[in-house]
Design a protein around this motif. Structure first.
Motif, PDB file in Angstrom:
ATOM      1  N   ILE A 144      -2.062  -0.869  -0.461  1.00  0.00           N
ATOM      2  CA  ILE A 144      -1.957  -2.325  -0.388  1.00  0.00           C
ATOM      3  C   ILE A 144      -3.101  -2.911   0.433  1.00  0.00           C
ATOM      4  CG2 ILE A 144      -0.525  -4.204   0.527  1.00  0.00           C
ATOM      5  CD1 ILE A 144       1.926  -2.565  -0.220  1.00  0.00           C
ATOM      6  N   ARG A 145      -3.590  -2.149   1.408  1.00  0.00           N
ATOM      7  CA  ARG A 145      -4.668  -2.639   2.266  1.00  0.00           C
ATOM      8  C   ARG A 145      -6.046  -2.568   1.601  1.00  0.00           C
ATOM      9  NH1 ARG A 145      -1.440   0.166   6.200  1.00  0.00           N
ATOM     10  NH2 ARG A 145      -2.790   1.998   6.057  1.00  0.00           N
ATOM     11  N   SER A 188     -10.169  -4.315  -3.007  1.00  0.00           N
ATOM     12  CA  SER A 188     -10.521  -4.451  -4.414  1.00  0.00           C
ATOM     13  C   SER A 188      -9.273  -4.405  -5.298  1.00  0.00           C
ATOM     14  CB  SER A 188     -11.479  -3.330  -4.829  1.00  0.00           C
ATOM     15  OG  SER A 188     -11.638  -3.312  -6.230  1.00  0.00           O
ATOM     16  N   PRO A 189      -9.049  -5.433  -6.145  1.00  0.00           N
ATOM     17  CA  PRO A 189      -7.897  -5.402  -7.062  1.00  0.00           C
ATOM     18  C   PRO A 189      -7.977  -4.224  -8.033  1.00  0.00           C
ATOM     19  CG  PRO A 189      -8.810  -7.612  -6.918  1.00  0.00           C
ATOM     20  CD  PRO A 189      -9.776  -6.715  -6.227  1.00  0.00           C
ATOM     21  N   GLN A 190      -9.203  -3.927  -8.512  1.00  0.00           N
ATOM     22  CA  GLN A 190      -9.362  -2.794  -9.423  1.00  0.00           C
ATOM     23  C   GLN A 190      -9.019  -1.478  -8.725  1.00  0.00           C
ATOM     24  OE1 GLN A 190     -11.664  -5.110  -8.875  1.00  0.00           O
ATOM     25  NE2 GLN A 190     -11.861  -6.205 -10.842  1.00  0.00           N
ATOM     26  N   GLY A 191      -9.430  -1.361  -7.451  1.00  0.00           N
ATOM     27  CA  GLY A 191      -9.124  -0.160  -6.683  1.00  0.00           C
ATOM     28  C   GLY A 191      -7.638   0.007  -6.463  1.00  0.00           C
ATOM     29  N   ARG A 192      -6.964  -1.113  -6.156  1.00  0.00           N
ATOM     30  CA  ARG A 192      -5.510  -1.045  -5.957  1.00  0.00           C
ATOM     31  C   ARG A 192      -4.807  -0.647  -7.243  1.00  0.00           C
ATOM     32  NH1 ARG A 192      -6.133  -5.857  -2.920  1.00  0.00           N
ATOM     33  NH2 ARG A 192      -5.414  -7.058  -4.704  1.00  0.00           N
ATOM     34  N   LEU A 193      -5.229  -1.240  -8.362  1.00  0.00           N
ATOM     35  CA  LEU A 193      -4.594  -0.943  -9.642  1.00  0.00           C
ATOM     36  C   LEU A 193      -4.781   0.523 -10.017  1.00  0.00           C
ATOM     37  CD1 LEU A 193      -3.125  -1.881 -12.178  1.00  0.00           C
ATOM     38  CD2 LEU A 193      -5.353  -2.505 -13.164  1.00  0.00           C
TER      39      LEU A 193
END
Length: 308
Positions: free
Chosen positions: A225-226, A229-234
């Motif tokens: 969650i921390r 990057s949205p792509q990294g989280r996904l």
């Protein structure tokens, strides 16, 4: 392991799929595909990790051990299920039956513990990346893997030696392979002690490791969650989600069988549930844990270029 009227039981008849003759061809084809996929997938992962120096890291060390366990675990049961699928009298001698039960239990227990060790490895990698190589050094990895194997052997030996199976002539096992719960169903004496020992062993080999894995993935999710990057989280959530799915199938199927009273157990239901953790999971593990990783894909391309 004691047996009353030992001369009455020299071998066991495995029902397998014979009480569903209409599904025999389909079952044989599915098991054959699963077994060949298990051999090819896990064997290829072991080959890549062994010959590519870039994959000589802690996580791939554990993945190679997981693939080896899956190879052995699948081979302990699936070839026999295939051979007996079209057999008129699929009998198995008592020594072979007991050996298969012990080997399968030891391998399954080792895999349960190794999955928990791998979850710990991922927590260290994410929560303390700068000291990861120091914490998870070579001797520590070998010690953790050896501990999972050693503990599985000790727990299996304790369970097998504590069993008191008194057979009175019944020799029909409603299963594809010799399995400890199926053997207990054949006994003609009180099985409360056997069931208690299985329950205690299951707590240490199934419930506690699965709880540790769940807590580990919760901690991993909090770290994800921390990620800015949205792509990294996904991508991280997708990877962890696929891992957790396979782990849940393996632990969930085993827990549903071994941590319930035998009076509520259905032989037909149990033997098909065993397919999930005994056949399906060993096939899926290479795909979920290894073959989708960038490092492994890079190693595959390197191998293919050398062949060309």
């Amino acid at each position: 392991m004691a047996m009353d009227n030992v001369t009455a039981v020299f071998q066991f008849l495995l029902i397998g799929i014979s009480n569903y003759p209409q599904w025999r061809d389909t079952f044989f084809t599915l098991v054959l595909i699963i077994y060949l996929s298990t051999l090819l997938g896990n064997g290829f992962v072991i080959f890549l990790i062994h010959f590519d120096p870039n994959l000589h890291t802690p996580i791939y060390f554990f993945l190679s051990k997981l693939s080896f366990l899956d190879l052995c675990y699948g081979t302990a049961s699936m070839p026999q299920a295939l051979v007996h699928c079209f057999s008129t009298h699929p009998y198995l001698s008592y020594p072979r039956c007991l050996t298969q039960t012990s080997v399968s239990l030891a391998l399954a227990t080792a895999e349960c513990l190794l999955l928990a060790v791998m979850a710990y490895d991922r927590v260290v990698a994410i929560s303390n990346p700068l000291r990861y190589s120091v914490v998870m050094n070579g001797p520590v990895c070998v010690c953790l893997a050896a501990t999972s194997w050693g503990t599985s052997l000790v727990l299996t030996a304790m369970l097998i030696l504590s069993l008191r199976l008194h057979f009175c002539g019944a020799n029909v096992i409603n299963h594809f392979v010799c399995e400890i719960l199926s053997l207990i169903k054949l006994t003609c004496s009180d099985t409360s002690l056997n069931e208690f020992m299985i329950l205690i062993t299951s707590i240490f080999t199934l419930l506690l490791p699965f709880g540790f894995v769940l807590l580990s993935y919760i901690q991993i999710a909090m770290a994800i969650i921390r990620i800015r990057s949205p792509q990294g989280r996904l991508k991280a959530f997708t990877t962890c989600g696929s891992h957790l799915t396979v782990v849940t199938i393996f632990y969930g199927a085993a827990i549903s069988m071994y941590m319930k009273t035998q009076s509520k157990s259905s032989p037909d239901q149990d033997k098909f549930i065993s397919v999930f953790y005994g056949a399906l999971t060993p096939m899926l593990n290479p795909l979920i844990y290894s073959l989708r990783k960038k490092d492994v894909k890079r190693a595959i391309r390197k191998v293919m270029l050398k062949r060309i």
